[in-house]
Design an enzyme around this catalytic site. Structure first.
Site, PDB file in Angstrom:
ATOM      1  N   HIS A 149       3.311   5.189  -3.286  1.00  0.00           N
ATOM      2  CA  HIS A 149       3.215   5.907  -2.009  1.00  0.00           C
ATOM      3  C   HIS A 149       2.531   5.051  -0.933  1.00  0.00           C
ATOM      4  O   HIS A 149       1.552   5.479  -0.320  1.00  0.00           O
ATOM      5  CB  HIS A 149       2.446   7.236  -2.147  1.00  0.00           C
ATOM      6  CG  HIS A 149       2.569   7.876  -3.486  1.00  0.00           C
ATOM      7  ND1 HIS A 149       3.791   8.055  -4.131  1.00  0.00           N
ATOM      8  CD2 HIS A 149       1.645   8.391  -4.328  1.00  0.00           C
ATOM      9  CE1 HIS A 149       3.592   8.648  -5.288  1.00  0.00           C
ATOM     10  NE2 HIS A 149       2.315   8.859  -5.439  1.00  0.00           N
ATOM     11  N   LYS A 572     -14.884  10.484   0.447  1.00  0.00           N
ATOM     12  CA  LYS A 572     -14.662  11.786   1.080  1.00  0.00           C
ATOM     13  C   LYS A 572     -15.670  12.810   0.570  1.00  0.00           C
ATOM     14  O   LYS A 572     -16.074  13.716   1.294  1.00  0.00           O
ATOM     15  CB  LYS A 572     -13.237  12.255   0.795  1.00  0.00           C
ATOM     16  CG  LYS A 572     -12.168  11.479   1.550  1.00  0.00           C
ATOM     17  CD  LYS A 572     -10.778  12.037   1.333  1.00  0.00           C
ATOM     18  CE  LYS A 572     -10.261  11.747  -0.042  1.00  0.00           C
ATOM     19  NZ  LYS A 572      -8.858  12.167  -0.226  1.00  0.00           N
TER      20      LYS A 572
END
Length: 640
Positions: A149, A572
């Site tokens: 991806h 994150k």
């Protein structure tokens, strides 16, 4: 407002010249293709950006004012214009690095920092003997991994245009280049830049797994395939520079192998599964066999030695006779003028065997070891019969490539989320409350189930569980057909406990993926991603290594374990500082756990491209790693 001028040193003046030339070409192209209005809009935005860099601009000089009222179509063209400009400027910068390296090698009194020459010089000065160097090389392993991806993927036709622009910029290095030829180069650059403008860089259709695969294979077959032999040659030359004749005592083994997630990364992608695993490895095999075939054919055109003038080894003569019996039609069909050229005859027979390998026919090579044996036999014959400077160099280059790429180009990793495995185990064991059980209880039940039959009938399994089991069956098939090196570790995203690792081995066993010793021939790599999981990771691995059954599994895997650590999710989860500190502590603790257990640990780094996702210079990350976390082994992917 006065503009802050960028300072260019004398050594960087060629870069400034290239950037200026390319900027002029882009500007002229925009006028031609988009008209004066587009050119003026781009120029105004460029100048506004410069003012913004030097201090807040207001009114019509403000960048936001310039782009606020653009229609979608005009905004699209402005974005494309800047994208194209930065593409060619980035190419100019990359070419300038090559120019600077060449200048450094020609003129510098000391080796360039970070080069093989500097590295080997430092080792020699530090008292590292040639035998120590051989030992270090034997322990080294570098595995760059192509991620799935890719967010920065560019269609292959654009990449090839970038290649041609780069070649033209390199050609401008030549100080003897006549003015008319320089004009020809500029025209070629103008053509390529205009063609890029007229090509839709990102089609409307979403990239398929096959598109991702071809994107990675472009780099592997068009670029990396070519540069691998020079990499080793530079290292060997650096050793010879510092150690002199002692360099004859050392053999630099294959240090770099490439891996990929494309076709095997199922985490969050329902389009990846058994079919993409097989397709990826089949495509990779076809491409690399074709590359070897073409290179062997090229060697046959080069190695024209006549048996009337030079000798060849008896071993090579015997191999020619053996292969002549295997492929009598090829042997008899060789042109009469070539029959006294033993190397050419041998290479034609090797081509026949490569064709048989490609087509899965009789007398095919079973694995790369057979091809390497033939190539090394030829290299030995050349070395022993005055061929050191008559073809040996090209043969050695092909040997390096076969050592690196095998018959699969890149090892294909497989990845899936831990939750998917838990759900499948719950279904197969007939435990509907599986997810609510304590981890220790799940571990005990998995260990007990290792030598039992699944509770659920195969025809009663859900589609998702059946697909997962088929993945393991496909892994077994690919190991048998493409080779054990073709399939890499099975990576478990969001791993949290011992049961997550054991679940993979249990599912593989239920799928029938066992060898003749009733063992599962698969490396299982937990991926610890969040800050909490990184903190718990060392304790999880310590508990896993305490299990006799898992130690038996590792004994069959050469006492090696891969553990992956995630940078993006931990960033994150806790921010850059907390993530980096958590990663450092986790690596240090993991290294201590595996050192105590006498198991070879490879930490697999899942970094992102940007600083916020763990990006940065790899060599600095290596130097900053805690003791024992590297030990000559580096496996890393840059996600995105």
């Amino acid at each position: 407002m006065k503009r802050v001028e960028l300072e260019f040193t004398e050594k960087d003046q060629p870069l400034r010249d290239d950037v200026s030339m390319l900027g002029t070409i882009v500007g002229d192209m925009l006028r031609e293709q988009g008209g004066e209005e587009l050119f003026a809009r781009v120029e105004a935005s460029r100048k506004a950006a410069i003012l913004l860099r030097n201090g807040k601009a207001v009114g019509e000089d403000d960048l936001a004012w310039q782009i606020r009222n653009l229609s979608p179509g005009k905004a699209f063209d402005v974005i494309r214009a800047f994208s194209l400009y930065f593409q060619v400027v980035n190419l100019a910068e990359q070419i300038h690095r090559i120019r600077r390296r060449i200048d450094y090698m020609r003129n510098a009194e000391e080796p360039q920092a970070g080069s093989f020459s500097q590295l080997i010089k430092d080792l020699q000065a530090g008292g590292v003997r040639i035998s120590d160097l051989q030992r270090l090389f034997g322990e080294m392993q570098l595995e760059p991994v192509f991620t799935a991806h890719p967010t920065e993927a560019i269609r292959q036709t654009i990449l090839r245009k970038h290649q041609r622009i780069a070649y033209d910029l390199v050609e401008r290095f030549n100080p003897a280049l006549p003015p008319d030829e320089n004009a020809v180069i500029r025209e070629r650059l103008r053509n390529e830049i205009t063609l890029i403008w007229q090509t839709l860089e990102h089609p409307n259709e979403r990239m398929t797994v096959a598109d991702e695969r071809e994107h990675a294979l472009f780099y592997l077959t068009d670029i990396i395939y070519r540069v691998i032999p020079p990499l080793y040659e530079h290292l060997e030359n650096a050793i010879r520079e510092e150690y002199g004749d002692q360099a004859d005592e050392i053999h630099v083994p294959p240090l770099v192998h490439f891996c990929s997630w494309i076709g095997g990364d199922m985490d969050g992608n329902p389009n990846v599964g058994p079919e993409t695993l097989r397709d990826a490895l089949a495509r990779q095999r076809a491409l690399i066999l074709d590359a070897y075939y073409r290179e062997i054919d090229s060697l046959a055109q080069v190695l024209s030695q006549s048996s009337r003038l030079v000798s060849v080894s008896r071993a090579l003569e015997d191999r020619v006779q053996d292969y002549g019996r295997l492929f009598p039609g090829i042997r008899s069909g060789i042109h009469p003028r070539h029959k006294d050229m033993p190397y050419r005859v041998f290479l034609k027979l090797l081509m026949a065997r490569m064709r048989a390998t490609f087509e899965d026919r009789k007398h095919a090579y079973e694995d790369p070891a057979g091809l390497l044996e033939d190539l090394r036999l030829m290299a030995d014959s050349l070395r022993e019969n005055k061929g050191q400077h008559a073809g040996l160099f090209k043969v050695r280059r092909l040997i390096r490539r076969v050592e690196t790429f095998g018959f699969h180009i890149a090892t294909l990793d497989v990845r899936q989320d831990a939750l998917v495995h838990r759900q499948a185990v719950s279904e197969i064991l007939g435990e509907p409350g599986w997810l609510s059980l304590e981890r220790g209880e799940r571990t005990e039940k998995i260990l007990a189930a290792m030598n039992t039959e699944p509770a659920a009938a195969i025809d009663s399994l859900s589609e998702s569980t059946e697909k997962l089991l088929d993945v393991f069956r496909t892994i077994g098939y690919c190991q048998n057909y493409f080779g054990s090196d073709a399939v890499g570790p099975y990576i478990i995203s969001m791993s949290q406990g011992v049961d997550d690792v054991l679940s993979v081995l249990l599912l593989a066993r239920f799928a029938g993926m066992t060898d003749e010793d009733d063992a599962v021939p698969l490396d299982v790599a937990p991926l610890f991603e969040t800050v909490a999981d990184l903190e718990a990771g060392p304790e999880v691995m310590q508990a896993l290594l305490a299990l006799p059954s898992y130690r038996e599994h590792l004994a069959r895997r050469d006492h090696r374990q891969i553990v992956m650590v995630g940078y993006s999710d931990s960033n994150k989860d806790g921010g850059i500082a907390a993530s980096r500190w958590g990663l450092y502590k986790a690596q240090a603790a993991l290294a201590a756990v595996f050192e105590a257990a006498d198991i070879e640990l490879t930490i697999f780094h899942g970094r992102g491209g940007s600083i916020s996702r763990g990006g940065g210079k790899t060599h600095r990350a290596v130097m900053a790693a805690p003791r024992g976390a590297v030990n000559g082994r580096l496996r890393t992917t840059e996600q995105g």
